[in-house]
Design a protein around this motif. Structure first.
Motif, PDB file in Angstrom:
ATOM      1  N   GLN A   4       0.817  -1.197   0.000  1.00 17.30           N
ATOM      2  CA  GLN A   4       0.000   0.000   0.000  1.00 17.30           C
ATOM      3  C   GLN A   4       0.862   1.262   0.000  1.00 17.30           C
ATOM      4  O   GLN A   4       0.589   2.216  -0.729  1.00 17.30           O
ATOM      5  CB  GLN A   4      -0.921   0.013   1.213  1.00 17.30           C
ATOM      6  CG  GLN A   4      -1.916   1.169   1.206  1.00 17.30           C
ATOM      7  CD  GLN A   4      -2.849   1.131   2.398  1.00 17.30           C
ATOM      8  OE1 GLN A   4      -2.556   0.466   3.379  1.00 17.30           O
ATOM      9  NE2 GLN A   4      -3.967   1.825   2.304  1.00 17.30           N
ATOM     10  N   THR A   5       1.927   1.234   0.803  1.00 15.53           N
ATOM     11  CA  THR A   5       2.823   2.384   0.837  1.00 15.53           C
ATOM     12  C   THR A   5       3.487   2.594  -0.509  1.00 15.53           C
ATOM     13  O   THR A   5       3.608   3.721  -1.001  1.00 15.53           O
ATOM     14  CB  THR A   5       3.896   2.187   1.927  1.00 15.53           C
ATOM     15  OG1 THR A   5       3.254   1.968   3.186  1.00 15.53           O
ATOM     16  CG2 THR A   5       4.798   3.406   2.004  1.00 15.53           C
ATOM     17  N   ALA A  54      -6.966  18.352  -5.685  1.00 17.06           N
ATOM     18  CA  ALA A  54      -6.986  18.504  -4.228  1.00 17.06           C
ATOM     19  C   ALA A  54      -7.676  17.320  -3.557  1.00 17.06           C
ATOM     20  O   ALA A  54      -7.223  16.831  -2.516  1.00 17.06           O
ATOM     21  CB  ALA A  54      -7.679  19.810  -3.854  1.00 17.06           C
ATOM     22  N   LEU A  55      -8.769  16.844  -4.141  1.00 19.18           N
ATOM     23  CA  LEU A  55      -9.479  15.704  -3.556  1.00 19.18           C
ATOM     24  C   LEU A  55      -8.609  14.450  -3.601  1.00 19.18           C
ATOM     25  O   LEU A  55      -8.567  13.673  -2.642  1.00 19.18           O
ATOM     26  CB  LEU A  55     -10.794  15.469  -4.296  1.00 19.18           C
ATOM     27  CG  LEU A  55     -11.869  16.539  -4.088  1.00 19.18           C
ATOM     28  CD1 LEU A  55     -13.066  16.288  -4.997  1.00 19.18           C
ATOM     29  CD2 LEU A  55     -12.315  16.571  -2.635  1.00 19.18           C
ATOM     30  N   ALA A  56      -7.922  14.241  -4.717  1.00 20.91           N
ATOM     31  CA  ALA A  56      -7.023  13.091  -4.816  1.00 20.91           C
ATOM     32  C   ALA A  56      -5.907  13.190  -3.782  1.00 20.91           C
ATOM     33  O   ALA A  56      -5.544  12.199  -3.140  1.00 20.91           O
ATOM     34  CB  ALA A  56      -6.442  12.998  -6.223  1.00 20.91           C
ATOM     35  N   ALA A  57      -5.366  14.411  -3.594  1.00 25.85           N
ATOM     36  CA  ALA A  57      -4.300  14.599  -2.615  1.00 25.85           C
ATOM     37  C   ALA A  57      -4.800  14.320  -1.200  1.00 25.85           C
ATOM     38  O   ALA A  57      -4.094  13.707  -0.385  1.00 25.85           O
ATOM     39  CB  ALA A  57      -3.758  16.027  -2.707  1.00 25.85           C
ATOM     40  N   PHE A  58      -6.030  14.751  -0.887  1.00 28.45           N
ATOM     41  CA  PHE A  58      -6.587  14.504   0.448  1.00 28.45           C
ATOM     42  C   PHE A  58      -6.701  13.006   0.726  1.00 28.45           C
ATOM     43  O   PHE A  58      -6.310  12.532   1.799  1.00 28.45           O
ATOM     44  CB  PHE A  58      -7.961  15.165   0.570  1.00 28.45           C
ATOM     45  CG  PHE A  58      -8.648  14.885   1.877  1.00 28.45           C
ATOM     46  CD1 PHE A  58      -8.326  15.614   3.007  1.00 28.45           C
ATOM     47  CD2 PHE A  58      -9.599  13.885   1.987  1.00 28.45           C
ATOM     48  CE1 PHE A  58      -8.947  15.357   4.226  1.00 28.45           C
ATOM     49  CE2 PHE A  58     -10.232  13.620   3.197  1.00 28.45           C
ATOM     50  CZ  PHE A  58      -9.902  14.356   4.314  1.00 28.45           C
ATOM     51  N   ASP A  63      -4.988   7.871   3.275  1.00 27.33           N
ATOM     52  CA  ASP A  63      -4.529   6.489   3.132  1.00 27.33           C
ATOM     53  C   ASP A  63      -3.147   6.306   3.746  1.00 27.33           C
ATOM     54  O   ASP A  63      -2.862   5.279   4.378  1.00 27.33           O
ATOM     55  CB  ASP A  63      -4.505   6.083   1.657  1.00 27.33           C
ATOM     56  CG  ASP A  63      -5.901   5.939   1.072  1.00 27.33           C
ATOM     57  OD1 ASP A  63      -6.864   5.855   1.856  1.00 27.33           O
ATOM     58  OD2 ASP A  63      -6.033   5.930  -0.166  1.00 27.33           O
ATOM     59  N   HIS A  64      -2.294   7.309   3.583  1.00 32.03           N
ATOM     60  CA  HIS A  64      -0.942   7.225   4.159  1.00 32.03           C
ATOM     61  C   HIS A  64      -1.002   7.187   5.682  1.00 32.03           C
ATOM     62  O   HIS A  64      -0.367   6.334   6.323  1.00 32.03           O
ATOM     63  CB  HIS A  64      -0.102   8.409   3.696  1.00 32.03           C
ATOM     64  CG  HIS A  64       1.178   8.573   4.454  1.00 32.03           C
ATOM     65  ND1 HIS A  64       2.286   7.778   4.235  1.00 32.03           N
ATOM     66  CD2 HIS A  64       1.519   9.419   5.467  1.00 32.03           C
ATOM     67  CE1 HIS A  64       3.256   8.132   5.063  1.00 32.03           C
ATOM     68  NE2 HIS A  64       2.822   9.123   5.811  1.00 32.03           N
ATOM     69  N   PHE A  65      -1.756   8.106   6.266  1.00 29.74           N
ATOM     70  CA  PHE A  65      -1.851   8.157   7.721  1.00 29.74           C
ATOM     71  C   PHE A  65      -2.519   6.902   8.284  1.00 29.74           C
ATOM     72  O   PHE A  65      -2.120   6.384   9.334  1.00 29.74           O
ATOM     73  CB  PHE A  65      -2.616   9.400   8.158  1.00 29.74           C
ATOM     74  CG  PHE A  65      -1.892  10.690   7.899  1.00 29.74           C
ATOM     75  CD1 PHE A  65      -0.550  10.826   8.216  1.00 29.74           C
ATOM     76  CD2 PHE A  65      -2.549  11.780   7.341  1.00 29.74           C
ATOM     77  CE1 PHE A  65       0.137  12.008   7.982  1.00 29.74           C
ATOM     78  CE2 PHE A  65      -1.883  12.972   7.108  1.00 29.74           C
ATOM     79  CZ  PHE A  65      -0.540  13.083   7.426  1.00 29.74           C
ATOM     80  N   ALA A  66      -3.549   6.420   7.586  1.00 26.40           N
ATOM     81  CA  ALA A  66      -4.242   5.224   8.053  1.00 26.40           C
ATOM     82  C   ALA A  66      -3.340   3.998   7.978  1.00 26.40           C
ATOM     83  O   ALA A  66      -3.398   3.122   8.847  1.00 26.40           O
ATOM     84  CB  ALA A  66      -5.503   4.995   7.223  1.00 26.40           C
ATOM     85  N   ALA A  67      -2.506   3.916   6.947  1.00 20.15           N
ATOM     86  CA  ALA A  67      -1.585   2.791   6.833  1.00 20.15           C
ATOM     87  C   ALA A  67      -0.525   2.837   7.927  1.00 20.15           C
ATOM     88  O   ALA A  67      -0.099   1.807   8.451  1.00 20.15           O
ATOM     89  CB  ALA A  67      -0.918   2.794   5.459  1.00 20.15           C
ATOM     90  N   ALA A  68      -0.099   4.052   8.301  1.00 16.10           N
ATOM     91  CA  ALA A  68       0.923   4.196   9.337  1.00 16.10           C
ATOM     92  C   ALA A  68       0.370   3.897  10.730  1.00 16.10           C
ATOM     93  O   ALA A  68       1.056   3.303  11.564  1.00 16.10           O
ATOM     94  CB  ALA A  68       1.510   5.605   9.300  1.00 16.10           C
ATOM     95  N   ASP A  69      -0.883   4.306  10.985  1.00 17.73           N
ATOM     96  CA  ASP A  69      -1.489   4.086  12.300  1.00 17.73           C
ATOM     97  C   ASP A  69      -3.005   3.998  12.135  1.00 17.73           C
ATOM     98  O   ASP A  69      -3.701   5.028  12.172  1.00 17.73           O
ATOM     99  CB  ASP A  69      -1.123   5.226  13.257  1.00 17.73           C
ATOM    100  CG  ASP A  69      -1.620   4.976  14.682  1.00 17.73           C
ATOM    101  OD1 ASP A  69      -2.277   3.941  14.913  1.00 17.73           O
ATOM    102  OD2 ASP A  69      -1.341   5.826  15.556  1.00 17.73           O
ATOM    103  N   PRO A  70      -3.558   2.798  11.944  1.00 16.33           N
ATOM    104  CA  PRO A  70      -5.006   2.650  11.733  1.00 16.33           C
ATOM    105  C   PRO A  70      -5.853   3.200  12.877  1.00 16.33           C
ATOM    106  O   PRO A  70      -6.991   3.610  12.669  1.00 16.33           O
ATOM    107  CB  PRO A  70      -5.186   1.132  11.600  1.00 16.33           C
ATOM    108  CG  PRO A  70      -3.843   0.617  11.203  1.00 16.33           C
ATOM    109  CD  PRO A  70      -2.849   1.520  11.861  1.00 16.33           C
TER     110      PRO A  70
END
Length: 297
Positions: A4-5, A54-58, A63-70
């Motif tokens: 995912q990362t 902007a929506l794609a970036a959000f 997804d990045h933050f959720a993968a790092a710490d669900p």
């Protein structure tokens, strides 16, 4: 590194890829304004199309933050998620503020009560959301900068640049983004402000130099730079220094009179298992052996 990362990094890189065209941003040198006149047309459509970036970036950030710490995202509102994001260094702080600004874009664009319009050179986004008035007036260039900063942040995890380099780059993005925001309001009302590492760090383009001449002087290193290239604004050079079986990437902004304390070099050590750059970097350093007596063409 998870699949995912890796996917997120490739998405960010793809979104950041563009032709090297000139970038145009407004600058106001005086307080007295003069209004130009424009032909009538489909006002708003080109600006609103930028919201897709902007929506794609959000969503990439989420997804990045959720993968790092669900646990950050389980049953929590977007505002609570923002408050709980890590803030260990300047990179984390910039990433959190990018999420905060893009959160308004996402809510205004997708919520039933959201309002989005492009008028008088600004994207005007607002929404009454959970008893709070959200507002964001930002230039189209600011939207591009937001998407670009997210791409740089996500791509930084696979790059060899030292953390201090990424920090300086993202801090400059954030300074430029704030300059494009004309109105902002959310639960906290005020955007986070912090002092960037350098007065100015050129994020528009960089020059790679892999053959600098270095001289050791007591506890300092001096890089010999010719008179033509001594203006750091015109020539924002990154010096690649292989020293003691390690590689250091030192931006010219970190130098004082083209010298640097040897003790400060550790901040600029490349994030590599050894002194070898990734294979993708090879195309950035061209070399061709010149044969005496033969023409160059």
């Amino acid at each position: 590194m998870s699949k995912q990362t890796t996917l997120l990094e490739h998405i960010a890189t793809a979104c950041a890829t563009r032709l090297p065209l000139p970038g145009y941003r407004q600058v106001e040198l005086y307080t007295k304004r003069r209004k130009l006149f424009f032909a009538q047309g489909e006002e708003g459509r080109p600006g609103l199309e930028r919201l897709q970036l902007a929506l794609a970036a959000f969503h990439q950030l989420e997804d990045h933050f959720a993968a790092a710490d669900p646990s950050l995202f389980e049953g929590r509102s977007t505002w609570r998620r923002y408050l709980d994001l890590p803030r260990r260094n300047v990179i984390d702080k910039v990433a959190a503020e990018l999420y905060r600004i893009l959160r308004i874009v996402r809510i205004a664009a997708l919520h039933r009560g959201g309002r989005c319009e492009a008028r008088e050179g600004l994207l005007r986004l607002s929404c009454d959301f959970e008893r709070c008035a959200l507002d964001l007036n930002i230039t189209p260039a600011g939207i591009d900068l937001l998407a670009g900063a997210v791409a740089v942040f996500l791509d930084s995890f696979r790059q060899p640049y030292p953390e201090a380099y990424t920090e300086a780059l993202l801090a400059q993005y954030y300074v430029d983004i704030v300059a494009e925001v004309r109105k902002f309001g959310d639960e906290d009302r005020v955007l986070f402000q912090f002092r960037p590492p350098f007065e100015f760090f050129n994020r528009h383009f960089r020059f790679d130099c892999d053959n600098p001449k270095v001289a050791a002087d007591a506890d300092r290193l001096r890089i010999e730079v010719g008179r033509l290239y001594r203006d750091p604004v015109r020539f924002p050079i990154d010096f690649y220094l292989p020293l003691d079986d390690a590689l250091f990437i030192v931006p010219v902004e970190a130098l004082k009179d083209f010298t640097i304390d040897t003790a400060a070099l550790a901040r600029w050590r490349a994030r590599l298992p050894d002194a070898r750059l990734p294979a993708a970097f090879e195309m950035r350093f061209s070399r061709e052996e010149m044969v005496v007596g033969l023409p160059m063409t």
